[in-house]
Write a protein that holds these residues in place. Structure first.
Motif, PDB file in Angstrom:
ATOM      1  N   ILE A   1     -14.258   9.518   0.742  1.00  0.00           N
ATOM      2  CA  ILE A   1     -12.919   9.871   0.345  1.00  0.00           C
ATOM      3  C   ILE A   1     -12.963   9.941  -1.024  1.00  0.00           C
ATOM      4  O   ILE A   1     -13.578   8.890  -1.756  1.00  0.00           O
ATOM      5  N   GLY A   2     -12.701  10.984  -1.867  1.00  0.00           N
ATOM      6  CA  GLY A   2     -12.512  11.280  -3.166  1.00  0.00           C
ATOM      7  C   GLY A   2     -10.984  10.991  -3.809  1.00  0.00           C
ATOM      8  O   GLY A   2     -10.271  11.077  -2.946  1.00  0.00           O
ATOM      9  N   PHE A   3     -10.854  10.714  -4.886  1.00  0.00           N
ATOM     10  CA  PHE A   3      -9.434  10.666  -5.791  1.00  0.00           C
ATOM     11  C   PHE A   3      -9.064  11.830  -6.243  1.00  0.00           C
ATOM     12  O   PHE A   3      -9.965  12.321  -6.984  1.00  0.00           O
ATOM     13  N   ILE A   4      -7.837  12.191  -6.034  1.00  0.00           N
ATOM     14  CA  ILE A   4      -7.300  13.338  -6.660  1.00  0.00           C
ATOM     15  C   ILE A   4      -6.184  12.913  -7.898  1.00  0.00           C
ATOM     16  O   ILE A   4      -6.222  13.231  -8.809  1.00  0.00           O
ATOM     17  N   GLU A   5      -4.903  12.343  -6.911  1.00  0.00           N
ATOM     18  CA  GLU A   5      -4.149  11.931  -7.754  1.00  0.00           C
ATOM     19  C   GLU A   5      -3.112  10.828  -7.278  1.00  0.00           C
ATOM     20  O   GLU A   5      -3.081  10.690  -6.207  1.00  0.00           O
ATOM     21  N   GLY A   6      -2.567  10.005  -8.053  1.00  0.00           N
ATOM     22  CA  GLY A   6      -1.445   9.220  -7.645  1.00  0.00           C
ATOM     23  C   GLY A   6      -0.653   9.079  -8.788  1.00  0.00           C
ATOM     24  O   GLY A   6      -0.629   9.164  -9.933  1.00  0.00           O
ATOM     25  N   LYS A   7       0.894   8.967  -7.931  1.00  0.00           N
ATOM     26  CA  LYS A   7       1.808   9.050  -8.878  1.00  0.00           C
ATOM     27  C   LYS A   7       3.163   8.277  -8.267  1.00  0.00           C
ATOM     28  O   LYS A   7       3.247   8.475  -7.006  1.00  0.00           O
ATOM     29  N   PRO A   8       3.780   7.303  -9.098  1.00  0.00           N
ATOM     30  CA  PRO A   8       4.915   6.828  -8.465  1.00  0.00           C
ATOM     31  C   PRO A   8       6.080   7.685  -7.815  1.00  0.00           C
ATOM     32  O   PRO A   8       6.152   8.806  -8.325  1.00  0.00           O
TER      33      PRO A   8
END
Lengths: 602, 219
Positions: free
Chosen positions: A354-361
C-alpha cells in the motif's frame, strides 16, 4: 463449547435443548424459503443490481447500487411498504441483506431474521443463546454474510455460526476466541474463495487483535493473522516489553476485497490501553489499513494512518477500492475517511503493498502538524497528545471525524459521501493502569472522563444552533469537496447508501429522521421520521420490478453515548429528548402518486 | 423437521438423549431437573462452554449463588486476597473491597462465576433508606459486582456520593438507596447481598441476593 464439540459435536443442538429447556434452533414461520439461489464468488464480485449480497453491496465497499427507479424526480412518492419489529433494544446497525427476494437481517442479541423482501412475511428467525455472564460493551451486530446456501453470523461470544439460508437451522459453529477473556465480534463476515473472514473486538478489554478465516463449508480454521505482531514477526519492533500482548488493534468492520489480486483490505482499531505512554512505539498494525492474502492470511502490505494513537481513533472502516485519476493516469486506490479527521487516498499495488498518495483534513483537526510527503506519516503537536496523568484537549474528539458508519462511493457522480462530525473536540487524560483482569475494562481512562470529554471547538458559539453532523460529498476526480449538508445540535451516526438514481440515503441524527439527498447537489429531497434513531446501514434491492429501500432504525451504542455528551454542551431548551430504543426494519418503495389519484377522482 | 418447541415440551427427547447420547457424560449424567436445580450459571458451564469448571464435582457450591451463613473473603489481588472480610477493614468513605462469598459448610469459595462477586463498601448509615439499613451492618453493604445493564464488572466506587459506577457505559447506583439507578443506561437496580454479624461478631451473609444478578433476561 470446545470440550463438548470434541466429544460429540453433532449432538450439540440437542444437548443444548436438553440442558436449557430453551431453543437455539430456528422458529419456522408460516412460509419457507423456496428456490434459494446459491451465492457464489462470481455473484459477490458482480452482484446483480436487484440484490444486496453483503455489508456494502459489493466487494469494493462502495455502498452503491445501480438501481435507478427511485430518483430525485419521483422520490416524493417514497412510502413505507412494510415494517417489522425486531423485539430488541440497543443499536441496530446491520444492513438488510437481500438475495433474490429473501432478506436476512441481524439484530442486537445475535438474532437473525429471514423475511420475504417483498411482502415482509417472516420465513424464519434464529436466536443465539448467549452466555449469561457475557459482557456486552457494544451490543450490536453489523450484518450477516452469504455464501453458497448458508448465512454466516459473527457472534458476541466470539463464534462464527453458519445457518441454512432456507431454514435458519445452525449447520456449524466455530468459536475463534474466548469470550470470557474479553473477545467478541460485531462485524459482518467477508467471504471469498470459500473462506469466511472475521476479526475480533475487545480493544477495551486488553485483547490482542486478530483476523481469522474459517472454511465456509466446515467451519475449520484456515488461517489466523494477528494484527499485533508477536516476537520474530515484522513490526514486533514497534512495541516495547509485553505491551504487544494486550495491544488491541481490534477489527470490527468487514474488510473489502480485490478478487483480481486476491487481497483483502481491513481497517484496525487503536492500540490498547488508550494512553500512548502505556505502549511506547509506533504500535503496528494498530490504526492501519492491512492487506491480507486471502489464501494464507499473510500480511502483504499495510499503511498506518497514525502511530502510537492517543485519541481512541480506531481506523476500523476498511478502505474502499476505487480508481482515481492523478496526473492523467488512472491509479488503483484505497480511500478512507479516517476517524483521525483526515481523508486518505492510498495506492493499491498488485502485490498487496500500500502506497501513500495524499491525506487532508475533512473536519477540524489540530493534532497533525504535517504529513511526510512520501509515506504520509503524520507529525504531532505534542500539546494535543494526552497521556497518563496528562489531560489535554484535541480535535476532532474521541469519536473522530467519522466513527464506524460507512462512507459511500457513487461511480456515476464520481463522489465519495462521508457521514462526518465536525466542530467537536475532546479533553482527555489517563489514570495509571492496573493489572488486567479477563473480561474487565482495560482502558486506563475512566468512564466519567470519557463520557464528559466532549467540547465544542474554540470559537463555536453554543448560544446559537451548532453545526455538528454532516454529510460531505467529495469529488474523487478533483479531490475537492463538492457539497456539505450540516445538522444542527446533532451528531450524524448514519451509514450511507448511494444509488444509480443519483440519491444518497442516511439517518443518524437525534431527530429520528431518515433522509434522501440529491447525490449531485446535496439537497434534501425526501425525509421521514422513524420509530427511533437510524444507525443502520441502508440497502436497496428490487423484487418483481419494484425498487425498495430498506433500513433498520434502533438507536443505541456509541451514537447514544456521544449524543449524551453533546447534550450536556447544549442549552437545556435545545437538548433532544432521550431517544427511545427498539428496533424496526423499514422498507420503502414508490407508492401511487396521491396527487394524480386525487385529480383523477375529481 | 419437527417443531423444536414441541420437542422441548414433551421432554422425552431430552430424557432419551440423557440415556443414550455420547455427550451425556459431559453433563455428568444428570437429568434435566438436576441440571436446572444447579442454577443457570452451572447450566451455562455445561451447555454453553462457560469458562467455569462447575462440573468437576457435584454439588458445585463454587458456582451456586451465596446464601445465608456464607462469609466473605477478599477477592482483590494483593496481600489481603483470600482473607476473611471484617468490619474493621472498611472505613466510611474509604476504599471498597471486592469479595467472594464462602460456603459455610464446604468452605468452598464461590468464585466459580463472577456473578457471585460482591463489592463491599462502607458509607454513612444515617443516609441509608430503611430497606438498605436492614441489609447493612454499621454502614457496610455488599452489592453484586455485575452491572444490570450489560453485565460488565462494576469497578467504580465514588465514596463522596456513595455511588457505585460501571466503567463500560457509565451506569451509577446508589449505595444508600438499595442500589437504585442514579444515572446511565441501566434500568434495574444493583442487587444487594444482605449482611449481618453472627454471635462471634463475624460478618456473614444474611440472605440471598435481593434480585437476580446481572441484566434482565434477554428477549
Amino acid at each position: 463449547m470446545s470440550r463438548l464439540r470434541k466429544r460429540g459435536g453433532r449432538w450439540l443442538p440437542v444437548l443444548a435443548l436438553a440442558c436449557l429447556g430453551v431453543t437455539v434452533a430456528p422458529h419456522a414461520g408460516s412460509a419457507q424459503v423456496k428456490d434459494y439461489k446459491p451465492v457464489t464468488d462470481e455473484r459477490l464480485a458482480n452482484p446483480e443490481p436487484e440484490n444486496w449480497l453483503q455489508y456494502r453491496g459489493n466487494y469494493k465497499g462502495w455502498g452503491y447500487s445501480p438501481l435507478d427507479q427511485i430518483t430525485s424526480a419521483n422520490i416524493g412518492r417514497l412510502t413505507p411498504m412494510w415494517s417489522y419489529s425486531t423485539g430488541k433494544l440497543e443499536g441496530h446497525q446491520a444492513p438488510p441483506i437481500v438475495n433474490n427476494g429473501v432478506m436476512f437481517v441481524s439484530t442486537p442479541g445475535n438474532q437473525v431474521v429471514a423475511l420475504d423482501a417483498k411482502t415482509g412475511d417472516q420465513l424464519w428467525t434464529y436466536k443465539r443463546e448467549l452466555p449469561e455472564e457475557l459482557v456486552q460493551l457494544h451490543p450490536t451486530n453489523r450484518g450477516v454474510g452469504l455464501y453458497g446456501d448458508k448465512v454466516y453470523l459473527a457472534t458476541l461470544d466470539a463464534c462464527v455460526v453458519a445457518l441454512s439460508a432456507k431454514t435458519g437451522e445452525q449447520v456449524w459453529e466455530k468459536c475463534i476466541a474466548d469470550w470470557s477473556d474479553g473477545y467478541y465480534m460485531t462485524l459482518s463476515p467477508l467471504i471469498a474463495k470459500g473462506k469466511v473472514m472475521v476479526g475480533v473486538s475487545g480493544g477495551e478489554f486488553g485483547i490482542r487483535g486478530f483476523i481469522t478465516a474459517v472454511d465456509a463449508e466446515t467451519g475449520q480454521e484456515a488461517w489466523k493473522t494477528y494484527t499485533v505482531p508477536g516476537p520474530g514477526e515484522p513490526g514486533f519492533e514497534t512495541w516495547k516489553g509485553d505491551a504487544w500482548k494486550t495491544g488491541g488493534a481490534p477489527v470490527w468492520i468487514q474488510g473489502n476485497y480485490d478478487p483480481k489480486n486476491n487481497v483483502a483490505y481491513f481497517g484496525t482499531g487503536n492500540g490498547g490501553p488508550w494512553m500512548p505512554d502505556t505502549r511506547p512505539g509506533d504500535n503496528l498494525y494498530a490504526t492501519s489499513a492491512l492487506a491480507l492474502d486471502v489464501d494464507t492470511g499473510a500480511i502483504k502490505g499495510h499503511h498506518q494512518y497514525h502511530w502510537n494513537d492517543a485519541w481512541d481513533w480506531d481506523e476500523v472502516s476498511a478502505p474502499i477500492l476505487v480508481d482515481v485519476e492523478r496526473g492523467g493516469k488512472t491509479i488503483p486506490a484505497l480511500v478512507h475517511a479516517g476517524r483521525n479527521g483526515y481523508l486518505w487516498t492510498l495506492e493499491r499495488h498488485e502485490d498487496g503493498k500500500i502506497g501513500f498518495i495524499e491525506g487532508k483534513p475533512y473536519v477540524n483537526q489540530n493534532v497533525f502538524t504535517g504529513l511526510d510527503p512520501k509515506t504520509g506519516r503524520p507529525s504531532y503537536d505534542p500539546t494535543k497528545v494526552p497521556g497518563t496523568n496528562k489531560k489535554l484537549a484535541f480535535c476532532p474528539g474521541l469519536w473522530g471525524g467519522k466513527d464506524w458508519p460507512p462512507e459511500a462511493y457513487n461511480p456515476k457522480t464520481g463522489m465519495l459521501y462521508i457521514p462526518a462530525n465536525d466542530n467537536l473536540c475532546s479533553e482527555l487524560g489517563g489514570v495509571p493502569i492496573t493489572g488486567r483482569a479477563p473480561g474487565e475494562m482495560y482502558v486506563g481512562v475512566t468512564i466519567d472522563e470519557i463520557l464528559s470529554s466532549l467540547r465544542f471547538r474554540d470559537g463555536v458559539d453554543a448560544s446559537k444552533p451548532v453545526d455538528i453532523g454532516e454529510v460531505q460529498a467529495w469529488d474523487l476526480k478533483t479531490g475537492k469537496k463538492a457539497w456539505t449538508h450540516t445538522f444542527q445540535d446533532s451528531a450524524n451516526w448514519g451509514p450511507l447508501l448511494t444509488t444509480g438514481g443519483d440519491l444518497v440515503f442516511g439517518g443518524g441524527t437525534s431527530d429520528r429522521k431518515f433522509r434522501a439527498f440529491d447525490a449531485k447537489s446535496g439537497k434534501v429531497v425526501w425525509e421521514t421520521r422513524l420509530n427511533s434513531g437510524v444507525t443502520g446501514v441502508p440497502s436497496t434491492y428490487m423484487v418483481d420490478g419494484v425498487q425498495y429501500i430498506a433500513v433498520q432504525a434502533g438507536w443505541g451504542v456509541d451514537a447514544e453515548r456521544m449524543m449524551g455528551g453533546i447534550s450536556t454542551l447544549l442549552p437545556e431548551n435545545r437538548r433532544p429528548p432521550k431517544m427511545t430504543q427498539g428496533g424496526v426494519i423499514w422498507v420503502f418503495a414508490l407508492g401511487k402518486d396521491q396527487t394524480k389519484q386525487q385529480a383523477a377522482a375529481q | 423437521m419437527p417443531d423444536p418447541a414441541n420437542r422441548i415440551e414433551s421432554g422425552s427427547a431430552a430424557e432419551t438423549l440423557s440415556d443414550t447420547s455420547p455427550v451425556s457424560a459431559a453433563c455428568g449424567g444428570m437429568d434435566r431437573r438436576q441440571l436446572l436445580a444447579l442454577g443457570s450459571a452451572a447450566v451455562a458451564a455445561c451447555c454453553l462452554g462457560s469458562s467455569t469448571e462447575a462440573f468437576a464435582g457435584l454439588p458445585a457450591p463454587a458456582a451456586e449463588r451465596p446464601k445465608k451463613g456464607d462469609w466473605l473473603v477478599v477477592a482483590d489481588a494483593g496481600d489481603h486476597e483470600g482473607k476473611v472480610v471484617t468490619l474493621d477493614m472498611l472505613t466510611a468513605g474509604g476504599a471498597m473491597i471486592s469479595a467472594w462469598p464462602v460456603d459455610a459448610e464446604t468452605k468452598t469459595t464461590r468464585s466459580g462465576t463472577r456473578f457471585n462477586k460482591v463489592l463491599v463498601v462502607r458509607a454513612e448509615p444515617d443516609k441509608f433508606d430503611e430497606s438498605t439499613l436492614a441489609k447493612s451492618v454499621e454502614g457496610v453493604v455488599a452489592f453484586s459486582a455485575v452491572c444490570t445493564h450489560q453485565a460488565c464488572a462494576v469497578t467504580g466506587w465514588i465514596p463522596e456520593d456513595a455511588m457505585l459506577a460501571c466503567p463500560c457505559h457509565g451506569s451509577l447506583f446508589s449505595v444508600g438507596e438499595g442500589g437504585k439507578v442514579l444515572g446511565g443506561p441501566a434500568r434495574k437496580r444493583l442487587p444487594i447481598l444482605p449482611l449481618a454479624v453472627d454471635a462471634d461478631g463475624m460478618l456473614t451473609v444474611a440472605d440471598a441476593f435481593t434480585a437476580k444478578v446481572g441484566p434482565a433476561a434477554q428477549t
